[in-house]
Design an enzyme around this catalytic site. Structure first.
Site, short mmCIF file in Angstrom:
data_model
loop_
_atom_site.label_atom_id
_atom_site.label_comp_id
_atom_site.label_asym_id
_atom_site.label_seq_id
_atom_site.Cartn_x
_atom_site.Cartn_y
_atom_site.Cartn_z
N ARG A 92 -12.06 -9.57 -1.51
CA ARG A 92 -11.47 -9.25 -0.19
C ARG A 92 -11.16 -7.75 -0.09
O ARG A 92 -10.61 -7.15 -1.01
CB ARG A 92 -10.20 -10.08 0.00
CG ARG A 92 -9.45 -9.80 1.30
CD ARG A 92 -8.31 -8.83 1.06
NE ARG A 92 -7.47 -8.66 2.26
CZ ARG A 92 -6.59 -7.68 2.41
NH1 ARG A 92 -6.42 -6.79 1.45
NH2 ARG A 92 -5.89 -7.58 3.49
N GLY A 148 -3.67 -6.07 6.44
CA GLY A 148 -4.95 -5.37 6.54
C GLY A 148 -5.91 -5.96 7.56
O GLY A 148 -6.61 -5.21 8.25
N THR A 166 0.79 -1.23 0.00
CA THR A 166 0.00 0.00 0.00
C THR A 166 0.83 1.29 0.00
O THR A 166 1.92 1.32 0.56
CB THR A 166 -0.81 -0.03 1.32
OG1 THR A 166 -1.43 -1.31 1.41
CG2 THR A 166 -1.86 1.03 1.40
N GLY A 200 0.38 -2.44 5.87
CA GLY A 200 0.70 -3.71 6.50
C GLY A 200 -0.42 -4.71 6.32
O GLY A 200 -1.20 -4.63 5.37
N1 GLY Z 1 -2.72 -2.99 3.86
C1 GLY Z 1 -3.32 -3.32 2.66
C2 GLY Z 1 -4.19 -4.50 2.71
O1 GLY Z 1 -4.03 -5.36 3.57
O2 GLY Z 1 -5.03 -4.62 1.86
#
Ligand code: GLY
Length: 305
Positions: free
Chosen positions: A202, A228, A174, A226
């Protein structure tokens, strides 16, 4: 008011050979957003401009170059929040847009706060945003990783949702930004392709208010990166802003937030950037690396990974 901007280019195990590209991307996004702020532009414009650049850079897991789902396509999530009004716009599971952050920006001013999938793409078309083919977002690096994963089936699909394992393969994540403009307005934004080989549909922390991002112009803003599912369970961005509300300096707030993530959820790995209305910055991560760049009227540009 002092202008300030902080960018992150994702946490995780960014391989040595990808460090330079991550730093260069973060620095370019910093320069882009800083240009907007220095010209008197708004914090929200600076965040959008910086994140667009990161989405267009195939180095990052956002926009072009994103990881693939288990079905071998790209599905994008993004969000943006204006701390001065608490207006928020988010999109998820977008497949046909190079810059989902700009769609999130359009959602922010519309009647909804969050649009997903086909409806989000219909809204994008109605707003006159250019759509693209999903294959336009896929780079050879990610196609190859997916093909290896698919062929080996070494990582069962359920297990692959665990970021710590899946991100170790590609090691990118991200992107996000927080900006403070000349009028004292503060904004946050982020964008992601999510988890490698994620189940179609998801949605991680990134577009969820209070999880991947939060801004309250009175106290500050936080943006996370990180795993999510872990970040969502502890509503990490809101927690970080609460720490600012209690009077902690941004650096302490970032460190405590990340310690909380690690303690509260087994495998709770990630990073967090923070900016307060005085232009003070905080950043912390418990993964091997996090790419970042920041600048304020108090400091020259700083970057690292
Ligand atoms: N941090 C991004 C995700 O887990 O989708």
């Amino acid at each position: 008011m002092p202008i300030a901007l902080i960018i992150h280019g994702g946490a995780w195990n960014i391989p040595d050979e990808q460090v330079d590209a991550h730093v260069a991307g973060c620095r370019a996004a910093l320069a882009q957003g800083w240009g907007v702020l220095a010209a008197g532009g708004s914090a929200i414009d600076a965040c959008e401009a910086a994140v667009r650049l990161l989405e267009d850079d195939p180095t990052f897991d956002a926009g072009t170059g994103s990881v693939l789902t288990s079905a071998g396509v790209v599905e994008l999530d993004a969000a943006i929040m204006d701390g001065s009004t608490l207006h928020y716009g988010a999109v998820a599971n977008v497949r046909c847009l190079r810059n989902p952050i700009t769609l999130a920006r359009h959602v922010l001013v519309g009647p909804a706060t969050f649009l997903a999938g086909e409806g989000a793409e219909q809204f994008a078309a109605a707003q006159g945003l250019p759509l693209c083919a999903n294959s336009d977002l896929i780079v050879p690096r990610e196609r190859l990783l997916w093909e290896h994963w698919k062929a080996s089936q070494a990582t069962p699909e359920g297990e692959s949702h665990h970021k710590s394992e899946a991100q170790a393969v590609g090691g990118h994540d991200t992107v996000g930004a927080i900006a403070l403009d000349q009028t004292g307005r503060l904004a946050v934004a982020n964008s992601t392709g999510g988890t490698p080989f994620k189940h179609p549909g998801r949605i991680g922390d990134t577009p969820l208010i209070g999880c991947g991002l939060y801004a309250d112009g009175r106290v500050g803003g936080a943006v996370c990166t990180g795993w999510g599912e872990a970040i969502t369970r502890v509503a990490l961005a809101r927690r970080a802003v609460e720490l600012l509300e209690r009077g902690l300096p941004p650096q302490s707030a970032a460190e405590i937030a990340i310690r909380t993530l690690g303690r509260a959820v087994p495998g709770g790995n990630g990073g967090c950037i923070i900016l307060n209305p005085q232009g003070r910055i905080g950043l912390a991560w418990n993964t091997r690396r996090m790419a970042y760049a920041y600048q304020s009227e108090r400091t020259e540009a700083v970057w690292g990974c």
